[in-house]
Design a protein around this motif. Sequence first.
Motif, mmCIF file in Angstrom:
data_model
loop_
_atom_site.group_PDB
_atom_site.id
_atom_site.type_symbol
_atom_site.label_atom_id
_atom_site.label_comp_id
_atom_site.label_asym_id
_atom_site.label_seq_id
_atom_site.Cartn_x
_atom_site.Cartn_y
_atom_site.Cartn_z
ATOM 1 N N THR A 54 9.366 42.376 -53.679
ATOM 2 C CA THR A 54 8.627 41.905 -52.937
ATOM 3 C C THR A 54 9.428 41.929 -51.103
ATOM 4 N N PRO A 55 7.681 42.081 -51.143
ATOM 5 C CA PRO A 55 7.394 42.285 -49.562
ATOM 6 C C PRO A 55 8.668 41.352 -48.658
ATOM 7 N N SER A 56 8.742 41.700 -47.643
ATOM 8 C CA SER A 56 9.939 40.817 -46.756
ATOM 9 C C SER A 56 9.390 40.866 -46.185
ATOM 10 N N ALA A 57 9.665 40.145 -44.504
ATOM 11 C CA ALA A 57 9.614 39.176 -44.160
ATOM 12 C C ALA A 57 8.981 40.140 -42.834
ATOM 13 N N TYR A 58 9.794 41.314 -42.497
ATOM 14 C CA TYR A 58 9.220 42.821 -41.509
ATOM 15 C C TYR A 58 8.335 43.425 -42.458
ATOM 16 N N ASP A 59 8.219 43.135 -43.668
ATOM 17 C CA ASP A 59 6.786 43.961 -44.610
ATOM 18 C C ASP A 59 5.775 43.269 -44.137
ATOM 19 N N LYS A 60 5.546 42.161 -43.834
ATOM 20 C CA LYS A 60 4.423 40.978 -43.601
ATOM 21 C C LYS A 60 4.114 40.904 -42.581
ATOM 22 N N LEU A 61 4.922 41.248 -41.078
ATOM 23 C CA LEU A 61 4.782 41.386 -40.068
ATOM 24 C C LEU A 61 3.486 41.483 -39.879
ATOM 25 N N ASP A 62 2.401 40.824 -38.685
ATOM 26 C CA ASP A 62 1.571 41.678 -38.638
ATOM 27 C C ASP A 62 1.215 41.256 -37.071
ATOM 28 N N ASN A 75 -9.440 46.291 -26.075
ATOM 29 C CA ASN A 75 -8.456 47.864 -26.687
ATOM 30 C C ASN A 75 -7.602 47.187 -26.974
ATOM 31 N N PHE A 76 -6.858 48.600 -27.574
ATOM 32 C CA PHE A 76 -5.892 48.662 -28.413
ATOM 33 C C PHE A 76 -4.169 48.385 -27.839
ATOM 34 N N SER A 77 -3.986 47.620 -27.967
ATOM 35 C CA SER A 77 -2.136 46.882 -27.313
ATOM 36 C C SER A 77 -1.224 47.216 -28.036
ATOM 37 N N VAL A 78 -1.382 46.764 -28.980
ATOM 38 C CA VAL A 78 0.308 46.958 -29.707
ATOM 39 C C VAL A 78 -0.558 47.114 -31.374
ATOM 40 N N ASN A 79 1.022 47.691 -31.642
ATOM 41 C CA ASN A 79 1.439 47.926 -33.364
ATOM 42 C C ASN A 79 2.676 48.393 -33.984
ATOM 43 N N LEU A 80 3.506 47.197 -35.174
ATOM 44 C CA LEU A 80 4.806 48.071 -35.280
ATOM 45 C C LEU A 80 4.747 48.907 -36.426
ATOM 46 N N ASP A 81 4.739 49.987 -35.973
ATOM 47 C CA ASP A 81 5.593 51.383 -37.249
ATOM 48 C C ASP A 81 6.628 51.055 -37.483
ATOM 49 N N LYS A 82 6.108 50.422 -38.525
ATOM 50 C CA LYS A 82 7.140 50.229 -39.689
ATOM 51 C C LYS A 82 8.128 51.179 -40.639
ATOM 52 N N VAL A 239 9.844 36.903 -35.373
ATOM 53 C CA VAL A 239 9.243 37.991 -35.089
ATOM 54 C C VAL A 239 10.757 39.039 -35.003
ATOM 55 N N VAL A 240 11.709 38.138 -33.997
ATOM 56 C CA VAL A 240 13.229 38.973 -34.351
ATOM 57 C C VAL A 240 13.822 38.971 -34.787
ATOM 58 N N GLN A 241 13.759 37.700 -35.569
ATOM 59 C CA GLN A 241 14.855 37.469 -36.934
ATOM 60 C C GLN A 241 14.488 38.914 -38.278
ATOM 61 N N ALA A 242 13.357 38.939 -38.155
ATOM 62 C CA ALA A 242 12.901 39.329 -39.521
ATOM 63 C C ALA A 242 12.497 40.710 -38.604
ATOM 64 N N ILE A 243 12.677 41.336 -37.964
ATOM 65 C CA ILE A 243 13.128 43.255 -37.180
ATOM 66 C C ILE A 243 14.731 42.974 -37.193
ATOM 67 N N ALA A 244 15.829 42.215 -37.183
ATOM 68 C CA ALA A 244 17.494 41.471 -37.184
ATOM 69 C C ALA A 244 17.489 42.691 -38.727
ATOM 70 N N ASP A 245 16.650 41.245 -39.702
ATOM 71 C CA ASP A 245 17.276 41.643 -40.428
ATOM 72 C C ASP A 245 16.666 42.681 -41.226
ATOM 73 N N HIS A 246 15.546 43.507 -40.794
ATOM 74 C CA HIS A 246 15.406 44.838 -41.226
ATOM 75 C C HIS A 246 15.932 46.116 -40.778
#
Length: 252
Positions: A54-62, A75-82, A239-246
């Motif tokens: 099951t994808p985690s909340a981190y996996d689902k972050l857009d 213009n490209f600005s940001v992305n999460l390099d998972k 987003v903070v919670q998903a990253i912290a859990d990951h």
Amino acid sequence: MSLAKSVQILATFLAISTLVACSNGGFSALSTAAENASQSTGDNNGQGSTTPTTPSAYDKLDMEGYVSGGAYDGNFSVNLDKPNNALIINLPIPSGSFNSLSSVSIPNLPGALIKTYYDSNNRPQVAASIPLSYVLHGVSTLPSASLPNGNALPSMPVSQASTLAFSLSNGADNTVHLYLTPNAVGIYLENSYIPQYMGVTTSIRNKVQTKILGYFTIVSKTDNYSGGLFAAFPLSNDVVQAIADHLSGASH
């Protein structure tokens, strides 16, 4: 700003101006703006099957974001390099000279990288890869500062943040400033070609324009200071919670 802080910023500025090339790790998100989660696929010739996870909340972050509107629309600005646990932040380089940096380390910020490149439309860009631990917790070892002109940081939760600065060229055409505070990151490209009376802020949105991921500001030139481009990325609580859990899971 105190003399000690000024000396520390100057030392960082001089150190990073003489960087040498390092590995390209942490910039995989630049080759394609969308970062796909790794999945187990393929034919196993009937030799059993794998249980889907099951994808985690981190996996689902857009977190793939682009400037929405204005002169730099799209213009490209940001992305999460998972895979590399890093946030990629990006700005266009409006004009002026800059050195070609093929993914180099940033002194005083272990694990952070910076590079310059041309996008698919042959427009010059500068991008930084910031480890997520800095994104969540900030950096207490760096001095705090506002914009070079003394103004508060646009669209950031604080008026000042831990910062370091470095030049992209041997002149003063393009100078990058990184700002880090808990749960927010900013990047400022001080550029001598930005004219006066151009100050404007627009949102940075995901590809389908349904979510605001940050803010893009053109900082007007003044009589004593160059103008520039500023991108702010204050993270929402989910987003903070998903990253912290990951990160917590990744450390075990």
